[in-house]
Design a protein around this motif. Structure first.
Motif, short mmCIF file in Angstrom:
data_model
loop_
_atom_site.label_atom_id
_atom_site.label_comp_id
_atom_site.label_asym_id
_atom_site.label_seq_id
_atom_site.Cartn_x
_atom_site.Cartn_y
_atom_site.Cartn_z
N GLY A 208 0.78 -1.22 0.00
CA GLY A 208 0.00 0.00 0.00
C GLY A 208 0.82 1.27 0.00
N PHE B 101 2.19 3.99 -1.79
CA PHE B 101 1.99 4.57 -3.12
C PHE B 101 3.29 5.07 -3.73
CE2 PHE B 101 -2.76 5.81 -2.53
CZ PHE B 101 -3.08 4.47 -2.51
N CYS C 281 -2.41 10.45 -3.69
CA CYS C 281 -3.01 9.58 -4.71
C CYS C 281 -1.93 9.18 -5.72
CB CYS C 281 -4.14 10.29 -5.43
SG CYS C 281 -5.49 10.76 -4.35
N ALA D 138 -5.33 6.04 -8.10
CA ALA D 138 -5.52 5.17 -6.94
C ALA D 138 -5.52 6.04 -5.68
CB ALA D 138 -4.41 4.13 -6.85
N THR D 139 -6.60 5.96 -4.92
CA THR D 139 -6.71 6.75 -3.69
C THR D 139 -6.87 5.82 -2.50
OG1 THR D 139 -9.10 6.93 -4.01
CG2 THR D 139 -7.76 8.73 -4.85
N PRO D 140 -6.25 6.16 -1.38
CA PRO D 140 -6.40 5.31 -0.19
C PRO D 140 -7.86 5.25 0.25
CG PRO D 140 -4.86 7.13 0.21
CD PRO D 140 -5.44 7.34 -1.13
N GLU D 141 -8.24 4.09 0.73
CA GLU D 141 -9.60 3.91 1.22
C GLU D 141 -9.53 3.40 2.65
OE1 GLU D 141 -12.91 0.78 0.07
OE2 GLU D 141 -12.71 2.39 -1.41
N ALA E 130 -7.43 0.50 -1.15
CA ALA E 130 -7.37 1.64 -2.08
C ALA E 130 -8.47 1.47 -3.12
CB ALA E 130 -6.02 1.72 -2.76
N SER E 131 -8.99 2.59 -3.56
CA SER E 131 -9.96 2.62 -4.63
C SER E 131 -9.23 3.06 -5.89
CB SER E 131 -11.07 3.60 -4.28
OG SER E 131 -11.97 3.73 -5.34
N THR F 184 -11.71 -1.92 -6.26
CA THR F 184 -11.19 -1.65 -4.93
C THR F 184 -10.27 -2.80 -4.58
OG1 THR F 184 -13.23 -0.53 -4.34
CG2 THR F 184 -11.81 -1.20 -2.54
#
Length: 136
Positions: free
Chosen positions: A62, A64, A79, A101-104, A114-115, A130
């Motif tokens: 995870g 990034f 992101c 990709a954004t953290p979820e 991540a989404s 996701t």
């Protein structure tokens, strides 16, 4: 005799009109099928790119920044962003396709998420998923 000839000419004109109308409908159907085929090809490639980026993100737990260094792209405001040109090659400033990709947030301990979404030139979403990974 002349009356029969004009009737034949009229029949031929009507047949020509019917064939022209049928040809126009066929061309429209072929254009629609070509457009749908291209959209499906873009969606398929988008899913492949999303899956590849998701695997890299999971491999790096995870992180990034580490994923961007390994796979490409850059990190902006937390992101991970990948841009592609029209031929699906990674590009620094390509505007044809964009993967973000954004953290979820995840409510489960030791699990990160991540989404991810890939959009086309017009900003429409081609594919989204996701992804979750185990954190240590």
């Amino acid at each position: 005799m002349k009356r029969k000839a004009s009737l034949t000419l009229m029949e031929q004109a009507i047949m020509l009109l019917v064939f022209a109308l049928a040809a126009a409908l066929c061309l429209r159907a072929f254009f629609w099928a070509d457009t749908r085929s291209l959209e499906s090809a873009y969606r398929d490639r988008a899913l492949i790119e999303l899956q590849s980026a998701a695997e890299v993100l999971k491999q790096h737990g995870g992180d990034f920044t580490a994923a961007a260094q390994a796979h490409g792209g850059n990190v902006e405001n937390g992101c991970w962003i990948l841009t592609f040109d029209e031929s699906w090659n990674l590009a620094d400033s390509g505007d044809a396709f964009r993967l973000c990709a954004t953290p979820e947030p995840c409510n489960t301990d030791y699990l990160g998420g991540a989404s991810m979404e890939l959009t086309g030139q017009d900003g429409r979403s081609l594919a989204a998923l996701t992804v979750y990974w185990q954190e240590g």
